[in-house]
Every structure is written in C-alpha cells, then in structure tokens.
Design an enzyme around this catalytic site. Structure first.
Site, short mmCIF file in Angstrom:
data_model
loop_
_atom_site.label_atom_id
_atom_site.label_comp_id
_atom_site.label_asym_id
_atom_site.label_seq_id
_atom_site.Cartn_x
_atom_site.Cartn_y
_atom_site.Cartn_z
N ILE A 156 8.46 104.51 -10.72
CA ILE A 156 9.55 103.73 -11.29
C ILE A 156 10.40 103.21 -10.14
O ILE A 156 10.32 103.71 -9.01
CB ILE A 156 10.41 104.55 -12.28
CG1 ILE A 156 10.98 105.82 -11.61
CG2 ILE A 156 9.62 104.91 -13.53
CD1 ILE A 156 11.88 106.63 -12.54
N ASP A 157 11.19 102.18 -10.42
CA ASP A 157 11.96 101.54 -9.37
C ASP A 157 13.00 102.47 -8.75
O ASP A 157 13.44 103.44 -9.39
CB ASP A 157 12.70 100.31 -9.92
CG ASP A 157 11.76 99.23 -10.42
OD1 ASP A 157 10.61 99.21 -9.94
OD2 ASP A 157 12.18 98.43 -11.27
N LYS A 158 13.42 102.14 -7.55
CA LYS A 158 14.42 102.92 -6.83
C LYS A 158 15.66 103.18 -7.68
O LYS A 158 16.14 104.31 -7.77
CB LYS A 158 14.81 102.19 -5.54
CG LYS A 158 15.98 102.82 -4.80
CD LYS A 158 16.38 102.01 -3.58
CE LYS A 158 17.60 102.60 -2.89
NZ LYS A 158 18.00 101.79 -1.70
N THR A 160 16.07 102.94 -10.91
CA THR A 160 15.81 103.41 -12.27
C THR A 160 15.72 104.93 -12.22
O THR A 160 15.10 105.49 -11.32
CB THR A 160 14.49 102.82 -12.81
OG1 THR A 160 14.61 101.40 -12.87
CG2 THR A 160 14.18 103.37 -14.20
N ARG A 260 12.51 94.88 -16.73
CA ARG A 260 13.54 94.02 -16.15
C ARG A 260 13.16 92.55 -16.25
O ARG A 260 13.98 91.69 -16.63
CB ARG A 260 13.80 94.42 -14.70
CG ARG A 260 14.25 95.87 -14.55
CD ARG A 260 14.16 96.36 -13.12
NE ARG A 260 15.12 95.67 -12.26
CZ ARG A 260 15.13 95.79 -10.94
NH1 ARG A 260 14.21 96.54 -10.33
NH2 ARG A 260 16.03 95.16 -10.22
#
Length: 349
Positions: A156-158, A160, A260
């Site tokens: 998952i994104d930084k 998130t 997103r």
C-alpha cells in the site's frame, strides 16, 4: 508538454544498470533546451545527470544523438539512457516498532502506519516496513528479507495506513500470491472523499497507467483503450457530510494508486490527497469560517484519507479463512469526528 510513450525500464549489463526512457514531444511544445525539458519532466533526475548523458551520446532525437543545447520541437521522438546510480539495495534489519495484528509460523499480518514506506526504493533505503519486518523476524533462521520468495505479498502507498500480509516461507508466498492473482482475497478500504454521491453504491472500471504529463501520478483510461492495466473498484457510501463522503472501497484488482486514481476520475478525489488535487477546498461554502474548518481538517490528517481496514485470505497451510480488521488510526478518526460534528451543526446544507 510531453507524452511518455513507454514506461521507464531498467537494463542491466554486467555490473552496470541503465534506465531507458521514450518520450514524444507534444504538438504545442515551444522550443527549449533538451536538458531543461528533460529535467523538468523527470523529477528524480538532475539536470547535470541529463547533461552527462548527452555528452555520452545517450540522448537521441528521431534516432540521432544530440547535445544538451538542442532545442526540442513538436513531435520529436526522444530516447534517453541514463546510468543507474549504484546503491547497496540489500535490506538491513532495523529496530523499528511495528503493529503485528496476527502471527504464526507461516504468515504475519501487520497494521502499517501512514508515513512509512513499505519497501526500500529510490530515496527511501532505510526506515521502511520491510526493514522493520527483517528485525522482527531476525531470529527466524529460514527467513531472509533479501529473498524475493518470502516477505510482503502486496503493498500500500506510503501515506495510506492499514493491513498487509507477510509470507514467512516460500510456500506461503506462492499460495498467497495465487490468491491475490486470482482475486479471491478480500480487501476493503475506508476513504473520505470530496463531494456527495447521488447513489449509495457504485462500480468504477478503468485502466490505470502512469500519467504521461506527471510521472508521480496514475491516470485512468477507458477499459477498451489498450492503455494501462485493467482495474475495478466497488464503493459504498457509509456516511455523508454534505461536502465530503465517507466510503468503503472494495478492490477487484490491486493497481498502483487504484482507489486514488479511480475516485479522481469520477470527480471525488480523496480528501487531503495532494497528488490528485484533494488538498484544495473542492466543495463547500465560501465563508471564512468554513475555510478555516477545512484547513484545520488538513492539519489533523495531512495525507490522503485512506485506510486499508480489512483483509481476508485463506491460510496457506491450514486452508482456513482468515479475516482481519483494524481500527482507524488517530488522524483518520479525528478527521471523521470533526466532519461528523460539523454536519450536526449544519444540518441544513
């Protein structure tokens, strides 16, 4: 302006690596030095590095090597080859606390905080979740964080927060990987997005690929466009706050920035998502009181309001269904509480 024809690639020759870029210049481009043009459109590359590539004959326009002073023209076909800087990419165990939700001999489920990078990469070679996992499992003789056959099964994104599963053995990673590939895992996210929905639930389908005008973002293309990878997101409204909405998103696919980019594509960027335009006041009143309220919300949760809340998979050894859920982190919880309080005081909006 420019359009990127192909994603960047990395080629390895003996002990050297090279990045390959292909760029088609937009029809409306004004004449400008090619070193300036490329450095402005490649945020990770310095102008000096690009100039060195030109001196080495690694920048070609329409098949011909050019110098840094060459002025780009509309429809130019540019290829760029850059020496990939050497860096020790081996993962070192670091004593970083992590929130372990579940653990056994085969798998581990962790709750990642917002702000932590998942895996070492450009600009983030230490302090990542995988560095922390390497420390946590340092006494497990069969686990090597540098072995791609074990470790994180997805990312998952930084910025998130939320749940991730880690495979401790090659067998576990293979079986879990198949579940993600076959879309039999269950993952749901909570997100605060800008705007209100006329419907209570919906489905977003659109291919996702790198935005040709901004490599830090992803862009949604039509499913039949032949561009990017197919992606499907299902969403359901949980709470409405007039100018923002709390939604649950369930993924069929797991593309980079999927939620997103998909929410942006239907006019509902995630709240405080600077990359996709959510760090601006997109809905609401013009009053100074409202503007101050939203700015305070940005300070409470200064990152995309996205949390990976649930994760479900079949255990690779026992075959048992495993389902996990983690609460909202403090910044997300405080943000939602603030919008709830706001809507109670403005029931007429």
């Amino acid at each position: 302006m420019m359009e990127q024809c192909d994603s960047d690639e990395v080629e390895q020759t003996e002990d050297r690596q090279f990045e390959h870029w292909k760029i088609e210049v937009d029809a409306g481009q004004q004449p400008v030095r090619i070193d300036k043009f490329l450095s402005e459109r490649n945020p990770y590359q310095s102008r000096n590095r690009i100039q060195n590539a030109a001196d080495a004959g690694y920048i070609r326009v329409n098949g011909t090597a050019v110098k840094s002073s060459y002025k780009v023209r509309p429809h130019d076909q540019i290829t760029l080859v850059l020496d990939y800087p050497k860096h020790d990419t081996s993962i070192v165990a670091e004593d970083i606390p992590i929130d372990v939700v579940y653990e056994d001999d085969d798998v581990m489920v962790v709750n990642k905080p917002a702000g932590m990078v998942v895996h070492p990469g450009a600009g983030n070679f230490t302090g990542t979740l995988i560095n922390a996992i390497a420390w946590h499992l340092r006494d497990m003789t069969n686990f090597d964080a540098n072995d791609p056959d074990v470790g994180l099964v997805h990312r998952i994104d930084k910025n998130t927060s939320g749940l991730l599963v880690v495979a401790k053995t090659p067998e576990a990673k293979t079986l879990l990987g198949k579940q993600f590939f076959n879309k039999t895992t269950h993952r749901s996210y909570n997100a605060l997005v800008w705007g209100n929905f006329t419907e209570d639930e919906g489905r977003i389908e659109g291919n996702i690929a790198r935005d040709p005008r901004d490599r830090l973002r992803m862009k949604v293309f039509a499913p039949d466009s032949g561009v990017g990878k197919s992606a499907v997101t299902h969403y359901r409204v949980l709470e409405r706050y007039g100018y923002t909405t709390l939604v649950e998103c369930v993924l069929e696919t797991g593309r980079t920035h999927q939620i997103r980019a998909h929410m942006k594509s239907i006019g509902h960027p995630l709240f405080a998502d600077e990359t996709y335009g959510g760090m601006e006041i997109l809905r609401g009143q013009r009053s100074s009181t409202y503007k101050a309220f939203v700015q305070h919300c940005f300070k409470i949760c200064p990152r995309q309001a996205l949390h990976a809340r649930t994760l479900g998979f079949v255990h690779p050894r026992t075959g048992k269904q495993m389902d996990f859920s983690c609460p909202w982190p403090d910044d997300f919880r405080q943000l939602i509480e603030k919008w709830r309080k706001y809507i109670r005081g403005n029931a007429g909006i």
